[in-house]
Design a protein around this motif. Structure first.
Motif, PDB file in Angstrom:
ATOM      1  N   ARG A  56       0.955  -1.177  -0.097  1.00  0.00           N
ATOM      2  CA  ARG A  56      -0.122   0.081  -0.078  1.00  0.00           C
ATOM      3  C   ARG A  56       0.853   1.428   0.148  1.00  0.00           C
ATOM      4  O   ARG A  56       1.905   1.365   0.760  1.00  0.00           O
ATOM      5  N   ASP A  57       0.720   2.206  -0.714  1.00  0.00           N
ATOM      6  CA  ASP A  57       1.288   3.678  -0.989  1.00  0.00           C
ATOM      7  C   ASP A  57       2.906   3.277  -0.988  1.00  0.00           C
ATOM      8  O   ASP A  57       3.431   3.671  -0.167  1.00  0.00           O
ATOM      9  N   PRO A  58       3.196   2.737  -2.104  1.00  0.00           N
ATOM     10  CA  PRO A  58       4.746   2.198  -2.259  1.00  0.00           C
ATOM     11  C   PRO A  58       5.718   3.405  -2.515  1.00  0.00           C
ATOM     12  O   PRO A  58       6.787   3.450  -2.100  1.00  0.00           O
ATOM     13  N   PRO A 114      10.702   3.491  -0.205  1.00  0.00           N
ATOM     14  CA  PRO A 114      12.164   4.375  -0.120  1.00  0.00           C
ATOM     15  C   PRO A 114      12.430   4.357   1.254  1.00  0.00           C
ATOM     16  O   PRO A 114      13.631   4.140   1.696  1.00  0.00           O
ATOM     17  N   ARG A 115      11.457   4.680   2.243  1.00  0.00           N
ATOM     18  CA  ARG A 115      11.886   5.067   3.783  1.00  0.00           C
ATOM     19  C   ARG A 115      12.283   3.337   4.226  1.00  0.00           C
ATOM     20  O   ARG A 115      13.152   3.475   5.035  1.00  0.00           O
ATOM     21  N   ALA A 116      11.539   2.438   4.002  1.00  0.00           N
ATOM     22  CA  ALA A 116      11.813   1.185   4.312  1.00  0.00           C
ATOM     23  C   ALA A 116      13.194   0.662   3.874  1.00  0.00           C
ATOM     24  O   ALA A 116      13.975   0.045   4.746  1.00  0.00           O
ATOM     25  N   LEU A 155      18.931  -0.096   4.924  1.00  0.00           N
ATOM     26  CA  LEU A 155      20.471  -0.030   4.734  1.00  0.00           C
ATOM     27  C   LEU A 155      21.047   0.558   5.815  1.00  0.00           C
ATOM     28  O   LEU A 155      22.150  -0.023   6.375  1.00  0.00           O
ATOM     29  N   LEU A 156      20.564   1.557   6.633  1.00  0.00           N
ATOM     30  CA  LEU A 156      21.115   1.958   7.879  1.00  0.00           C
ATOM     31  C   LEU A 156      21.136   0.920   8.781  1.00  0.00           C
ATOM     32  O   LEU A 156      22.245   0.840   9.484  1.00  0.00           O
ATOM     33  N   GLY A 157      20.219   0.218   9.052  1.00  0.00           N
ATOM     34  CA  GLY A 157      20.127  -0.761  10.280  1.00  0.00           C
ATOM     35  C   GLY A 157      21.167  -1.809   9.878  1.00  0.00           C
ATOM     36  O   GLY A 157      21.723  -2.335  10.672  1.00  0.00           O
ATOM     37  N   SER A 158      21.149  -2.383   8.597  1.00  0.00           N
ATOM     38  CA  SER A 158      22.102  -3.388   8.261  1.00  0.00           C
ATOM     39  C   SER A 158      23.622  -2.867   8.596  1.00  0.00           C
ATOM     40  O   SER A 158      24.565  -3.727   8.891  1.00  0.00           O
ATOM     41  N   PHE A 159      23.802  -1.522   7.963  1.00  0.00           N
ATOM     42  CA  PHE A 159      25.282  -1.173   8.283  1.00  0.00           C
ATOM     43  C   PHE A 159      25.540  -0.993   9.672  1.00  0.00           C
ATOM     44  O   PHE A 159      26.591  -1.498  10.089  1.00  0.00           O
ATOM     45  N   ILE A 160      24.705  -0.588  10.761  1.00  0.00           N
ATOM     46  CA  ILE A 160      25.149  -0.386  11.937  1.00  0.00           C
ATOM     47  C   ILE A 160      25.333  -1.937  12.496  1.00  0.00           C
ATOM     48  O   ILE A 160      26.032  -2.250  13.319  1.00  0.00           O
TER      49      ILE A 160
END
Length: 187
Positions: A59-61, A66-68, A73-78
């Protein structure tokens, strides 16, 4: 895994800057090791790109996808940086050659025990299996789109959608067969 490895330290964080003398006599030195290590990020980003192509089904891609992806990416980097730090701190013997050849599963087994190691390997299997399915789905969608635009041989067959299942059968089978070919050749 990160918390468990941090709970079993064998040395301090200064180990992250200890090269043990490796790389000094190599053609590209430490830069070559950095280039090889950068491939991991490429595989990771490709996986997120593949998942993002499937995100258009949500829904509402335009707002959510983009936010997801950025959060992932940030979470996987950290989390990746923390995992590498925790693993380096928890290595019982820096000169154990099996750490270099067997990697994190060996380290987890050595530090946390076989039972915990097997549970974590099971979780890794589920995650990798899911990633492989996402890549296969993206490949089938790409093949279907190209066939629909008459850019592939046998485009009429590949662009066909099953009336009964509403699935793109031939692209899915073709991507599956192409995915199984390299392991079959290696066997």
């Amino acid at each position: 895994v990160i918390v468990l490895l941090f709970a079993h330290p064998h040395r301090g964080p200064s180990v992250l800057f200890n090269t043990l003398g490796s790389g000094n006599e190599q053609a590209l030195g430490y830069f070559g090791a950095f280039l090889v290590a950068s491939l991991i990020g490429g595989f990771q980003f490709y996986g997120f790109d593949t998942a993002s192509s499937l995100a258009e089904e949500t829904r509402d891609p335009h707002r959510r996808a983009p936010r997801a992806i950025i959060n992932a990416l940030l979470g996987s980097f950290i989390l990746g940086a923390l995992l590498i730090t925790a693993a380096d701190i928890a290595i019982p013997n820096l000169f154990d050659s099996r750490v270099a050849t067997l990697g994190l599963p060996y380290l987890v087994d050595k530090v946390l025990g076989t039972f915990v190691g097997n549970i974590l390997l099971g979780g890794a299997f589920v995650a990798i299996f899911g990633a492989c399915l996402a890549v296969q789905a993206a490949g089938a969608r790409i093949m279907f789109g190209m066939a629909r635009d008459h850019q592939l041989p046998l485009a009429g067959q590949a662009a066909h959608v099953s009336r009964r299942t509403k699935a793109i059968v031939w692209p899915t089978l073709a991507v599956g067969v192409f995915g199984l070919a390299p392991p079959a050749i290696n066997i």
